[in-house]
Write a protein that holds these residues in place. Sequence first.
Motif, mmCIF file in Angstrom:
data_model
loop_
_atom_site.group_PDB
_atom_site.id
_atom_site.type_symbol
_atom_site.label_atom_id
_atom_site.label_comp_id
_atom_site.label_asym_id
_atom_site.label_seq_id
_atom_site.Cartn_x
_atom_site.Cartn_y
_atom_site.Cartn_z
ATOM 1 N N PHE A 169 5.186 7.197 -12.241
ATOM 2 C CA PHE A 169 5.410 7.535 -10.833
ATOM 3 C C PHE A 169 5.543 6.298 -9.942
ATOM 4 C CE2 PHE A 169 2.635 10.924 -12.636
ATOM 5 C CZ PHE A 169 3.606 11.917 -12.711
ATOM 6 N N VAL A 170 5.552 5.118 -10.512
ATOM 7 C CA VAL A 170 5.624 3.880 -9.732
ATOM 8 C C VAL A 170 6.825 3.905 -8.794
ATOM 9 C CG1 VAL A 170 6.094 1.404 -9.856
ATOM 10 C CG2 VAL A 170 4.408 2.417 -11.375
ATOM 11 N N GLY A 171 6.552 3.612 -7.518
ATOM 12 C CA GLY A 171 7.612 3.532 -6.523
ATOM 13 C C GLY A 171 7.994 4.853 -5.888
ATOM 14 N N GLN A 172 7.500 5.956 -6.427
ATOM 15 C CA GLN A 172 7.822 7.255 -5.840
ATOM 16 C C GLN A 172 6.996 7.492 -4.585
ATOM 17 O OE1 GLN A 172 7.975 10.609 -8.564
ATOM 18 N NE2 GLN A 172 8.619 9.308 -10.269
ATOM 19 N N LYS B 60 7.512 6.584 -1.532
ATOM 20 C CA LYS B 60 7.321 5.232 -1.003
ATOM 21 C C LYS B 60 7.041 5.169 0.490
ATOM 22 C CE LYS B 60 12.303 4.538 -0.376
ATOM 23 N NZ LYS B 60 13.452 3.690 -0.760
ATOM 24 N N ASP B 61 7.105 6.302 1.183
ATOM 25 C CA ASP B 61 6.874 6.280 2.627
ATOM 26 C C ASP B 61 5.458 6.683 3.010
ATOM 27 O OD1 ASP B 61 9.606 5.594 3.467
ATOM 28 O OD2 ASP B 61 10.103 7.509 2.553
ATOM 29 N N GLU B 62 4.573 6.837 2.022
ATOM 30 C CA GLU B 62 3.200 7.231 2.321
ATOM 31 C C GLU B 62 2.215 6.254 1.683
ATOM 32 O OE1 GLU B 62 3.979 12.008 2.777
ATOM 33 O OE2 GLU B 62 3.208 11.253 0.881
ATOM 34 N N PRO B 63 1.084 5.990 2.368
ATOM 35 C CA PRO B 63 0.109 5.017 1.872
ATOM 36 C C PRO B 63 -0.754 5.561 0.733
ATOM 37 C CG PRO B 63 -0.006 5.231 4.268
ATOM 38 C CD PRO B 63 0.813 6.368 3.759
ATOM 39 N N TYR B 64 -1.171 4.643 -0.142
ATOM 40 C CA TYR B 64 -2.117 4.896 -1.229
ATOM 41 C C TYR B 64 -3.148 3.771 -1.167
ATOM 42 C CZ TYR B 64 1.412 8.015 -3.374
ATOM 43 O OH TYR B 64 2.316 9.025 -3.617
ATOM 44 N N ALA B 65 -4.438 4.111 -1.093
ATOM 45 C CA ALA B 65 -5.453 3.059 -0.977
ATOM 46 C C ALA B 65 -6.817 3.586 -1.380
ATOM 47 C CB ALA B 65 -5.520 2.525 0.452
ATOM 48 N N PHE B 66 -7.655 2.708 -1.941
ATOM 49 C CA PHE B 66 -9.048 3.076 -2.182
ATOM 50 C C PHE B 66 -9.852 2.681 -0.951
ATOM 51 C CE2 PHE B 66 -13.333 3.096 -3.682
ATOM 52 C CZ PHE B 66 -13.361 4.115 -4.632
ATOM 53 N N VAL B 67 -10.564 3.668 -0.385
ATOM 54 C CA VAL B 67 -11.279 3.477 0.872
ATOM 55 C C VAL B 67 -12.785 3.499 0.621
ATOM 56 C CG1 VAL B 67 -11.531 4.272 3.248
ATOM 57 C CG2 VAL B 67 -9.397 4.714 2.014
ATOM 58 N N TYR C 121 0.807 -1.217 0.000
ATOM 59 C CA TYR C 121 0.000 0.000 0.000
ATOM 60 C C TYR C 121 0.846 1.277 0.000
ATOM 61 C CZ TYR C 121 -4.289 -2.630 0.835
ATOM 62 O OH TYR C 121 -5.366 -3.489 0.702
ATOM 63 N N TYR C 122 2.143 1.144 0.180
ATOM 64 C CA TYR C 122 2.998 2.331 0.289
ATOM 65 C C TYR C 122 3.696 2.626 -1.025
ATOM 66 C CZ TYR C 122 2.313 2.618 5.323
ATOM 67 O OH TYR C 122 1.749 2.776 6.563
ATOM 68 N N GLY C 123 3.678 3.895 -1.407
ATOM 69 C CA GLY C 123 4.308 4.330 -2.645
ATOM 70 C C GLY C 123 3.314 4.405 -3.788
ATOM 71 N N ASN C 124 3.549 5.320 -4.709
ATOM 72 C CA ASN C 124 2.673 5.505 -5.854
ATOM 73 C C ASN C 124 2.717 4.259 -6.750
ATOM 74 O OD1 ASN C 124 1.573 6.392 -8.441
ATOM 75 N ND2 ASN C 124 1.726 8.462 -7.615
ATOM 76 N N PRO C 125 1.559 3.695 -7.126
ATOM 77 C CA PRO C 125 1.551 2.475 -7.943
ATOM 78 C C PRO C 125 1.391 2.718 -9.435
ATOM 79 C CG PRO C 125 -0.648 2.853 -7.105
ATOM 80 C CD PRO C 125 0.205 4.011 -6.619
ATOM 81 N N ASP C 126 1.401 3.970 -9.885
ATOM 82 C CA ASP C 126 0.937 4.268 -11.236
ATOM 83 C C ASP C 126 1.969 4.829 -12.198
ATOM 84 O OD1 ASP C 126 -1.726 3.468 -11.066
ATOM 85 O OD2 ASP C 126 -2.319 5.339 -10.112
ATOM 86 N N GLY C 127 1.936 4.315 -13.425
ATOM 87 C CA GLY C 127 2.632 4.898 -14.565
ATOM 88 C C GLY C 127 4.082 5.249 -14.312
#
Length: 270
Positions: A183-186, A188-195, A175-181
């Motif tokens: 920007f993948v892996g950038q 990485k110390d913050e969460p990304y999630a659909f809530v 869940y941590y780090g940007n998963p897209d295009g």
Amino acid sequence: MRFGVAFLGAAMMAGSGIAHAALPAGFTVTIEDAGVKSASGAYFGGDINNYGVETFDSLSTGVHSTYASTFGGSPISGTYSNLNVHKADQYGGAGGNNNYAVAGISQTGSYAIDFTTENGESLTYFGYWLSALDPGNVLEFYKKDGSGGFNLLGTFNPTDVIAKVGNNASGTNPYYGNPDGTFVGQNKDEPYAFVNFFNETTGFDRIVFKQTVASAGYESDNHTVGWWKSQGGNEVPGVPEPATWAMLIAGFGMIGGAMRSRKRISVSLA
């Protein structure tokens, strides 16, 4: 601007006291699998009239004092007030190439969404792609009080998010780090999630996104609204004991002493 680990930890602790009231028992909150940026249509029984999605991709970037959305032509209308729209970057934009909404970053401290529906019923579902979680990210739910005002039902804040996605002490939490295009892996110390928020009792008529820490941002995309017929997503991992918060915050905030700033954008109205 993002904060070093010492400030971030303090802000997260302080942030737990920012919220007026936790979400009541009538709400169920889940998250989608890591990398998923939209709600499952199964939650609405396959009925496209039961929900709609706002992607912000038709809007110009900048601050929109008022924006009326039909969430893709649904029977639900939402009036956004003080909405700030950004182009995709490492902090937000589902898919890596789409616009997203943000509160904060020295532009707007908050924005509200007031809902009206064709059948006059309050909404029972809200979902959104939450990206680059910051201290001070606060989401508030309100219900009409019958006299032209609103009653606060409760709030959802960073500690609630961490309770769902877990920490990243191992550095391998998906869940941590940007998963897209590109920007993948950038970031990485913050969460990304659909809530997902499923209201089982009163419904709600207004949502407010707030950023309560200066120079940080509350990024989101794919605002999904409707009336749910079934619930889904992951109920993980439960609220940690108070003694574990220091470890969670440390895992969330491992960004060293580095600071990041965001370029201001020019204001344009829809």
